[in-house]
Design an enzyme around this catalytic site. Structure first.
Site, PDB file in Angstrom:
ATOM      1  N   GLU A  43       0.826  -1.206   0.000  1.00 55.85           N
ATOM      2  CA  GLU A  43       0.000   0.000   0.000  1.00 55.85           C
ATOM      3  C   GLU A  43       0.868   1.267   0.000  1.00 55.85           C
ATOM      4  O   GLU A  43       1.828   1.363   0.773  1.00 55.85           O
ATOM      5  CB  GLU A  43      -0.887  -0.021   1.250  1.00 55.85           C
ATOM      6  CG  GLU A  43      -1.951   1.081   1.293  1.00 55.85           C
ATOM      7  CD  GLU A  43      -2.760   1.049   2.584  1.00 55.85           C
ATOM      8  OE1 GLU A  43      -2.314   0.425   3.575  1.00 55.85           O
ATOM      9  OE2 GLU A  43      -3.850   1.660   2.613  1.00 55.85           O
ATOM     10  N   LYS A 117     -10.261   1.987  -1.944  1.00 57.48           N
ATOM     11  CA  LYS A 117     -10.401   1.402  -0.602  1.00 57.48           C
ATOM     12  C   LYS A 117     -11.756   1.751   0.005  1.00 57.48           C
ATOM     13  O   LYS A 117     -12.092   2.938   0.147  1.00 57.48           O
ATOM     14  CB  LYS A 117      -9.255   1.927   0.262  1.00 57.48           C
ATOM     15  CG  LYS A 117      -9.114   1.318   1.635  1.00 57.48           C
ATOM     16  CD  LYS A 117      -7.797   1.828   2.277  1.00 57.48           C
ATOM     17  CE  LYS A 117      -7.533   1.235   3.641  1.00 57.48           C
ATOM     18  NZ  LYS A 117      -6.190   1.646   4.158  1.00 57.48           N
ATOM     19  N   CYS A 161      -5.652  -3.043   2.565  1.00 57.55           N
ATOM     20  CA  CYS A 161      -5.343  -2.929   3.995  1.00 57.55           C
ATOM     21  C   CYS A 161      -6.563  -3.095   4.902  1.00 57.55           C
ATOM     22  O   CYS A 161      -7.022  -4.206   5.078  1.00 57.55           O
ATOM     23  CB  CYS A 161      -4.595  -1.627   4.260  1.00 57.55           C
ATOM     24  SG  CYS A 161      -3.617  -1.686   5.791  1.00 57.55           S
TER      25      CYS A 161
END
Lengths: 302, 302
Positions: A43, A117, A161
């Site tokens: 990331e 995300k 993540c």
């Protein structure tokens, strides 16, 4: 095509974005020379993890996903090496509208799609809600943000993540036809935590993601940042990013894993037939109670 | 109340239901004498695992949940010992309508509620779809079958065996306020599988359930059957039930686990404060994208 040679890069980073991109490129080229067909980066690999504090100057690091340096650099590299590449960046979508975004380039075919995300964390040293607008779940999008990206190596269920803690995200990618789940990640320890707490956190992080592999009968690939990064806040202790990038097969079995302290790369031969075999003996998708899951869209029920 | 002393019983069984109940009672009494306040038994502990073949005679083993032998026996035992008891049985609800059902008795307060297994497996040697109607998800039930059972030791999110592979079930119990997730289980190996496949299956089973603990910030308690049971089908190899009953804390950390070959019991001191602490550092419920999860009620999406 039943075998896929997969690479991932675990890096430490500097403040110099171009230097970080070159470091990524060196590792990607090494992996390509060893036969990697698909490579995952961690990331926000173009810089330090700036979310340790809330600072408006950090928005300067954000990039346009069409014309930005990372887009041009990695799209060209994927074409040069003729491999599929999953990269992560800080996206400037519009003034005041920023995302934590992954892009996929498929060799000479170029850009294939993005994932923004969906779950954004916010806790001490990870102030992401300040920087990142969560990915869209527009009613106009039938997949509501969880859209696998089609490549010649299959449909990539790219998540980022904090998404990794959410079984819903993994399941939605699987239901949308993902062949692999991939998580660019930047997670680490608070240096002040006890050794026992650090171990519990690392174990939990691996457990929950290997659990997604099991529940969905899919391989899971995770590239995590490594190394200590200081905070801009002189009263904060910084983060020890814990590395431990790994690849799990569709029964959650560990196929490869990295250390917790140094940059490195992993190269794994993945048997893509195995998902079908595993889903035949454990047909979890067959027995889902879709008639009884309506409350999953509720916040809390009592 | 911040600590709970928890017991679970891992048994092998015989064809004699009364003998099995007495064996359970002996272990429950031992656990009670050691301070257990809540005890979990394994799935269908009153008999052999009859689902290895499809045989209409096996329906004779089913019990009425109000007047049946197991109900009377264990409700009286829970009252005698003044502990909370989670039992599992083959329920006859009506002629031709049978369930795989768990009941909860809360000491002198008696019967507190039931859970009917929502996900029903069907694969060689586990022909459960022949025997068990899946638990109801009536539109009249706002919790659609996933209802924790309230006891003086908290709300028990009781699920059964095959449910353990479904993150949706664990999540729905957590959203409905469950304080603990409990899984009476009967799972084992095909004796013909390789040692490697057996290990992958056992690991996957622990991973996915420990993953539920992590994703929901809740302890998970699993009681599994142990020992070899032959099949009524002379061409089948029977099942080696793999034991490995365990208790995990809210970060998925293993607090206790049993062997794979022998009857035994586990006694664990559970810190009920820990769930709140863990959910504060990992506030996964805060960031669920309830606006984007609607497709979880779909079978498949592409």
């Amino acid at each position: 095509m039943t075998w896929l040679t997969l690479g991932l890069v675990q890096q430490d980073c500097t403040t110099d974005a171009e230097q970080n991109r070159q470091a990524s490129a060196t590792k990607i080229k090494e992996l390509a020379a060893q036969g990697a067909q698909l490579v995952l980066l961690q990331e926000l690999h173009a810089g330090l993890y700036f979310c340790q504090t809330e600072n408006t100057e950090c928005f300067e690091q954000a990039e346009d996903i069409e014309q930005g340096a990372s887009r041009r650099f990695f799209e060209a590299l994927a074409a040069e090496l003729d491999l599929t590449l999953v990269v992560s960046l800080f996206e400037k979508r519009a003034p005041g509208l920023y995302h934590n975004t992954a892009l996929v380039f498929d060799g000479l075919a170029g850009y294939k799609g993005l994932y923004r995300k969906m779950h954004i964390p916010d806790d001490p040293a990870f102030y992401e809600k300040f920087y990142f607008t969560p990915g869209d779940a527009s009613p106009k999008d039938p997949l509501a943000g969880f859209r696998p990206i089609e490549t010649r190596h299959g449909k990539l269920g790219v998540l980022v993540c904090w998404d990794q803690w959410y079984p819903e995200a993994a399941r939605l990618m699987a239901l949308a036809g993902a062949d692999l789940l991939l998580y660019p990640t930047a997670i680490g320890w608070d240096p002040n935590d006890t050794a026992e707490e650090k171990q519990r956190q690392l174990d939990a992080w691996m457990l929950v993601q290997r659990g997604h592999a099991v529940a969905n009968g899919l391989p899971v690939i995770v590239a995590n940042r490594v190394g200590h990064e200081a905070s801009q806040d002189p009263n904060a202790s910084g983060i020890d990013f814990w590395g431990n990038s790994f690849v799990a097969g569709p029964q959650g079995e560990l196929l490869a894993w990295a250390n917790h302290q140094e940059p490195c790369q992993l190269l794994v031969e993945l048997d893509l037939k195995r998902s079908e075999e595993v889903r035949r003996i454990w047909p979890f998708l067959r027995d889902r109670r879709v008639d009884a899951y309506g409350n999953l869209t509720e916040r809390f029920l009592p």
